[in-house]
Scaffold this motif. Structure first.
Motif, mmCIF file in Angstrom:
data_model
loop_
_atom_site.group_PDB
_atom_site.id
_atom_site.type_symbol
_atom_site.label_atom_id
_atom_site.label_comp_id
_atom_site.label_asym_id
_atom_site.label_seq_id
_atom_site.Cartn_x
_atom_site.Cartn_y
_atom_site.Cartn_z
ATOM 1 N N LEU A 1 0.823 -1.205 0.000
ATOM 2 C CA LEU A 1 0.000 0.000 0.000
ATOM 3 C C LEU A 1 0.859 1.258 0.000
ATOM 4 C CD1 LEU A 1 -3.019 -0.434 2.435
ATOM 5 C CD2 LEU A 1 -3.057 0.171 0.026
ATOM 6 N N LEU A 2 2.116 1.086 0.389
ATOM 7 C CA LEU A 2 2.994 2.242 0.482
ATOM 8 C C LEU A 2 3.889 2.352 -0.745
ATOM 9 C CD1 LEU A 2 3.975 1.896 4.244
ATOM 10 C CD2 LEU A 2 1.985 2.978 3.228
ATOM 11 N N ALA B 1 8.173 4.573 4.517
ATOM 12 C CA ALA B 1 7.847 4.388 3.094
ATOM 13 C C ALA B 1 6.564 5.123 2.731
ATOM 14 C CB ALA B 1 7.694 2.909 2.776
ATOM 15 N N VAL B 2 5.742 5.425 3.730
ATOM 16 C CA VAL B 2 4.492 6.126 3.460
ATOM 17 C C VAL B 2 4.770 7.450 2.736
ATOM 18 C CG1 VAL B 2 4.306 7.441 5.627
ATOM 19 C CG2 VAL B 2 2.229 6.622 4.494
ATOM 20 N N CYS B 3 5.946 8.013 3.000
ATOM 21 C CA CYS B 3 6.281 9.301 2.384
ATOM 22 C C CYS B 3 6.569 9.168 0.893
ATOM 23 C CB CYS B 3 7.474 9.925 3.084
ATOM 24 S SG CYS B 3 7.230 10.082 4.850
ATOM 25 N N SER B 4 6.734 7.953 0.409
ATOM 26 C CA SER B 4 6.969 7.800 -1.024
ATOM 27 C C SER B 4 5.660 7.788 -1.812
ATOM 28 C CB SER B 4 7.757 6.521 -1.293
ATOM 29 O OG SER B 4 6.968 5.409 -0.932
ATOM 30 N N PRO C 1 6.684 9.198 11.295
ATOM 31 C CA PRO C 1 7.795 9.277 10.338
ATOM 32 C C PRO C 1 8.253 10.723 10.176
ATOM 33 C CG PRO C 1 6.007 7.943 9.447
ATOM 34 C CD PRO C 1 5.504 8.532 10.724
ATOM 35 N N ARG C 2 9.548 10.919 10.209
ATOM 36 C CA ARG C 2 10.091 12.273 10.122
ATOM 37 C C ARG C 2 9.740 12.950 8.808
ATOM 38 N NH1 ARG C 2 15.952 13.559 11.121
ATOM 39 N NH2 ARG C 2 14.951 15.519 11.623
ATOM 40 N N CYS C 3 9.663 12.129 7.744
ATOM 41 C CA CYS C 3 9.494 12.691 6.400
ATOM 42 C C CYS C 3 8.065 13.153 6.118
ATOM 43 C CB CYS C 3 9.898 11.644 5.371
ATOM 44 S SG CYS C 3 9.037 10.079 5.594
ATOM 45 N N LEU C 4 7.160 12.876 7.047
ATOM 46 C CA LEU C 4 5.744 13.148 6.780
ATOM 47 C C LEU C 4 5.491 14.600 6.370
ATOM 48 C CD1 LEU C 4 3.433 11.129 6.969
ATOM 49 C CD2 LEU C 4 2.823 12.129 9.152
#
Ligand SMILES: *[C@@H]1O[C@H](CO)[C@@H](O)[C@H](O)[C@H]1NC(C)=O
Ligand SMILES: *[C@@H]1O[C@H](CO)[C@@H](O)[C@H](O)[C@H]1NC(C)=O
Ligand SMILES: *[C@@H]1O[C@H](CO)[C@@H](O)[C@H](O)[C@H]1NC(C)=O
Ligand SMILES: *[C@@H]1O[C@H](CO)[C@@H](O)[C@H](O)[C@H]1NC(C)=O
Ligand SMILES: *[C@@H]1O[C@H](CO)[C@@H](O)[C@H](O)[C@H]1NC(C)=O
Ligand SMILES: *[C@@H]1O[C@H](CO)[C@@H](O)[C@H](O)[C@H]1NC(C)=O
Ligand SMILES: *[C@@H]1O[C@H](CO)[C@@H](O)[C@H](O)[C@H]1NC(C)=O
Ligand SMILES: *[C@@H]1O[C@H](CO)[C@@H](O)[C@H](O)[C@H]1NC(C)=O
Ligand SMILES: *[C@@H]1O[C@H](CO)[C@@H](O)[C@H](O)[C@H]1NC(C)=O
Ligand SMILES: *[C@@H]1O[C@H](CO)[C@@H](O)[C@H](O)[C@H]1NC(C)=O
Ligand SMILES: *[C@@H]1O[C@H](CO)[C@@H](O)[C@H](O)[C@H]1NC(C)=O
Ligand SMILES: *[C@@H]1O[C@H](CO)[C@@H](O)[C@H](O)[C@H]1NC(C)=O
Length: 839
Positions: A426-427, A449-452, A471-474
């Motif tokens: 899903l990510l 990976a959600v940020c991808s 996640p930091r990248c959010l």
């Protein structure tokens, strides 16, 4: 002689060809070129003029200005959108659909010099404010006329005059024109396509329309004032009619037997037509049907009966009362062409069968809001072209398996009993825009990976058992509008850097174990409307710098470890749009933040009377009607009304008195200052809070009398002044006659009704003492509940519920809801198309 003639003929025809071809580049007569150029210069070019730009299948099209490239140096017959007759060179076709034209369409326009036109398409431009000219009737050879979404206005007889003259017309499209008349009795008998959606037509549609013997497409949708009576005998269009679209029109009588003769029909749309009971028999004869929409009616019957239709590509049955199980799908190889299967908000029960092999073309599966249970079978995860999956609001259990396809753009599994981790597949989806998995038992961490997910706009993972850190990248995701990670077990600091230019509008992180400070980079969320960090372990001073966010409407920091005094600088202009502020259950101290109260501009304007209430974030997805404020509806369907204005500073360590400037916040609905150390008297300025519904000053050290002026607060439903040092007489009249003892108990010297102590009024009869504390808990709780509802139910959550959940959810179905559903339908489809286009 024969040879001679032949030779001569050949020579001649050769010469002719030569002469002719040398003329070819100059086919277009100069008067026609001039007329076109004059026409071009009448309009400004404005891309927003063609914002409604869709082709006939509903696919979004990129608009561009065809006229920009027209110039004298080339033959006008080669101009974009222009076609000429091959022999005469006259312009016979002008197609300027989606050309960004904007301006007034004068009746002296040079366009009417192109009298040989056969096809004219001016759709999706903005001629708004122009009355349709009767001169359109002079295009006597016109076979195709498309004025849809062009903003023309029709006078009472314009349509009649137009159709009377255009006797050659085959195709007429007036979608979205404001016609506001009846449909005329005289029109071309050659018509094959008639599109009149959303035209404000009224009266009775002439039956002769159904008898047009070449009619293939009839679209009358969204004309609730238009009454339709189907012919009871076989229609003359029975064998030609292929496309019939009737959502939201008004039928008289039943659907007649004559429907069964529509043997070519492959598209039938009867959404929101107030149909009830079982499907009428003649519909079952329509064996060629490919697209069938019966959504939002009161139809009932076993779902399996639709298996009779073997050629279906799209079946939309949502918001009805179809029942039964889905077992008929098993091991059957029919429905191999089905792309969209939509049965949300019905009464389906049992599991989805696991041995389904036929539905390999399925792209969209909508089964929301039924009573389905069991695990989600693996064939669903293996569908090669799946892009939308809506299984929310059922009783599905088990794990979410890995998806085989990479085509997903919307996955909504909210409100089930699903467990296990969020599958990695899903990510790893380029087009995924909506991921709503909230209200399940999902566990594990949120992988970075959600940020991808570059296309993600809504991430709703709330109310699960997710652990780990955010996640930091959010904060770096560029398309994200909504993040809801509330009610999980996330811990650690909010160690996310929100990048400049992000589009976040809603951030909900409440109900976790987050600690540390509020990340300063939130100041980059210029679009933020709702920030909910409540019920965590955040430890910080008041983040007054959030006040610079120009769109912030809702701020909740409740139940954390915030501390220190609240001081906003004298700079002013902070929190100008804030409508809900909840700082309760923290360690804030010092005086009540007077300077903050002065800043809250939105709370000082009571525009309820002048403006239709709106919902926070509503421009994102939908708009509701006013009637929604009716109580008793599921809160999750509601948005935060922009008129819902709340200050909750309870359970802190504020001291000092209540500033009388609080009376300037005239739009306040709820004011809760309870459980602090406030002293002094109750300011009489509270009387100006004329729409105040709930006032809680309990558990403070407030002294003096209750100002009699408060009796003027006629909206007040909940009052709690208990446990203070109040004295004197309780005001009488209006709302004050409805409050009970619990509103006042625990004070030193309050007298009067409803307390037993007589206040020397007319009713001198002393009443028996009510036992202390009788209603205490109840009253306190109900305030609490209503507040929590405001935040949780309405809170930012609704926005997440956005899209199709709204469509899917409710089986209760009040009128405003169905209307909204329809609007939403359209928007979602529109958005979906746009979206697909982009990726
Ligand atoms: C259409 O044009 C009118 C005036 O010509 C303007 O007021 C309106 O905003 C335009 N609409 C759009 C969508 O551009
Ligand atoms: C004139 O039209 C031709 C063909 O459409 C185009 O290539 C050219 O750029 C145009 N010239 C000007 C000056 O617009
Ligand atoms: C059309 O009429 C308008 C006034 O209604 C005028 O301003 C304009 O110049 C006329 N255009 C032509 C091409 O005659
Ligand atoms: C309309 O079409 C007919 C037949 O093709 C032709 O004779 C006539 O000239 C056309 N009229 C115009 C105004 O183009
Ligand atoms: C105009 O062009 C569009 C595609 O660019 C086409 O879909 C439409 O059918 C055309 N209109 C007419 C009246 O031919
Ligand atoms: C209808 O057509 C006739 C003959 O072609 C013409 O004289 C008349 O002006 C037209 N009517 C309108 C309203 O255009
Ligand atoms: C329709 O048009 C014909 C011929 O132009 C005319 O005789 C008839 O009266 C018209 N009918 C109506 C209802 O206007
Ligand atoms: C149907 O078509 C037939 C034959 O073309 C014609 O005679 C009849 O009048 C038409 N019926 C209606 C109601 O228009
Ligand atoms: C419709 O179906 C029924 C039952 O299958 C059949 O008796 C009837 O002849 C059909 N009608 C038409 C017009 O095909
Ligand atoms: C829908 O149909 C019912 C009867 O089936 C009728 O009582 C009701 O008024 C209709 N509602 C609308 C909005 O037409
Ligand atoms: C599913 O629901 C049906 C009743 O609707 C019940 O009989 C069945 O036991 C349920 N199955 C599961 C796995 O919960
Ligand atoms: C935030 O992340 C950085 C880099 O991973 C780390 O060094 C720092 O300790 C983290 N801060 C907190 C408060 O967790």
């Amino acid at each position: 002689m024969g040879y001679q003639t032949l030779a001569l003929f050949l020579l001649c025809s050769f010469l002719c060809q030569l002469v002719f071809s040398s003329f070819l580049p100059h086919l277009c007569p100069s008067d026609q070129a001039l007329a076109l150029l004059q026409f071009k210069h009448m309009f400004a070019i404005n891309p927003s003029a063609s914002h409604d730009c869709f082709d006939i299948t509903g696919e979004w099209m990129q608009s561009y200005s065809k006229t920009l490239s027209w110039n004298k140096s080339t033959d006008c017959c080669s101009w974009d959108g222009v076609h000429c007759d091959e022999t005469t060179g006259k312009v016979i076709e002008l197609n300027l659909t989606c050309s960004n034209l904007q301006g007034k369409f004068d009746s002296n326009t040079s366009l009417f010099q192109l009298s040989n036109l056969k096809r004219l398409d001016l759709s999706s431009n903005n001629f708004s404010g122009s009355l349709i000219s009767p001169k359109f009737g002079e295009f006597s050879n016109l076979t195709h006329l498309d004025l849809s979404h062009s903003g023309f206005r029709f006078g009472p007889h314009n349509l009649e005059l137009l159709l009377k003259n255009l006797t050659q017309l085959r195709e007429l499209d007036l979608y979205g024109m404001s016609i506001s008349s009846t449909f005329p009795l005289n029109f071309s008998s050659y018509l094959t396509t008639l599109r009149l959606s959303d035209t404000l037509l009224w009266g009775i549609l002439p039956e002769s329309v159904f008898h047009l013997s070449n009619l293939e497409t009839l679209d009358l949708s969204y004309n609730p004032q238009l009454t339709i009576r189907f012919p009871t005998i076989k229609w003359n269009s029975s064998t030609s009619l292929m496309y019939l679209s009737l959502p939201e029109v008004n039928f008289i009588g039943k659907i007649p037997e004559s429907f069964s003769y529509l043997t070519s029909l492959h598209y039938l749309d009867m959404r929101s037509c107030n149909l009830s009971g079982p499907i009428i028999k003649p519909l079952w004869n329509l064996s060629h049907i490919q697209s069938l929409y019966l959504r939002n009616n009161h139809l009932e019957g076993p779902i399996s009966q639709f298996f009779k239709f073997g050629n279906l590509k799209l079946l939309s049955l949502g918001i009805n009362n179809f029942y039964g199980q889905l077992d008929f799908l098993s091991s059957n190889r029919s429905w191999t062409q089905l792309e969209v299967f939509e049965v949300s908000s019905n009464s389906l029960v049992g599991p989805i069968p696991s041995d389904v092999s036929g539905l390999q073309s399925l792209q969209s599966l909508f089964l929301s809001s039924n009573h389905l249970n069991g695990t989600i079978p693996s064939w669903i995860f293996s569908l090669p072209s799946l892009d939308e999956l809506y299984l929310n609001d059922n009783y599905f259990s088990g794990e979410i398996q890995e998806f085989k396809s990479k085509t997903l753009w919307d996955v909504t599994l909210k409100q089930n009993q699903l467990q296990g981790p969020i599958p990695m597949s899903l990510l790893n989806q380029q087009s995924l825009s909506y991921l709503l998995l909230s209200k399940n038992n999902l566990s594990g961490q949120i992988a970075s990976a959600v940020c991808s997910l570059k296309a993600l706009t809504v991430l709703d993972l709330g109310s699960n058992n997710l652990k780990g850190t955010i996640p930091r990248c959010l904060g770096e995701m560029s398309e994200l509008w909504v993040v809801d990670l509330s009610n999980n077990s996330l811990s650690g600091a909010i160690n996310t850097t929100f990048s400049i230019g992000n589009t976040l509008r809603v951030i909900k992180l409440h109900g976790n174990k987050l600690e540390g400070e509020v990340p300063r980079s939130l100041v980059n969320c210029k679009s933020l409307e709702c920030l909910d960090l409540g019920n965590n372990e955040l430890s910080d001073t008041f983040p007054k710098w959030l006040g610079t966010l120009p769109n912030l409407k809702i701020l909740s920091l409740r139940s954390n470890k915030f501390h220190g005094p609240i001081k906003t600088s004298r700079a002013g202009n902070l929190f100008v749009h804030l409508r809900i502020i909840d700082l309760s259950s923290n360690g804030f101290s010092g005086n009540l933040p007077m300077s903050l109260f002065e800043d809250l501009k939105a709370m000082k304007i009571n525009d309820e009377i002048t403006k239709i209430p709106q919902y926070v974030g509503e421009d994102l997805y939908y708009h509701f009607s006013e009637t929604i404020t009716t109580k008793g509806l599921d809160l999750e369907f509601r948005g935060v009304l922009t008129t819902n204005i709340v200050i909750n500073l309870s359970k802190n360590r504020f001291e000092g008195c209540i500033p009388s400037s609080i009376g300037d916040l005239i739009a306040l609905r709820t004011l809760n200052l309870s459980h602090n150390g406030l002293e002094g008297v109750t300011p009489t300025s509270l009387q100006y809070l004329s729409v105040l519904e709930s006032l809680d000053l309990s558990f403070n050290k407030i002294s003096g009398e209750i100002p009699q002026q408060l009796a003027s607060l006629t909206f007040l439903e909940v009052l709690n002044l208990s446990h203070n040092h109040l004295v004197g007489c309780i005001p009488r009249g209006k709302q004050f006659d409805t409050f009970e003892n619990s509103s006042y108990q625990g004070n030193d010297g309050l007298r009067g009704l409803p307390l037993s102590k007589d206040c020397g009024g007319d009713e001198g009869v002393p009443q028996t003492t009510t036992p202390f504390g009788l209603d205490q808990g109840e009253e306190g709780d109900s305030t609490m509940i209503s507040w929590q509802a405001v935040l949780m139910g309405y809170g930012c959550g609704l926005i997440i519920g956005l899209s199709v959940i709204y469509i899917m959810l409710s089986t209760q179905n009040p009128a405003w809801f169905s209307r909204m559903v329809e609007e939403l339908d359209h928007k979602i489809i529109t958005r979906m198309k746009k979206y697909k286009k982009r990726y």
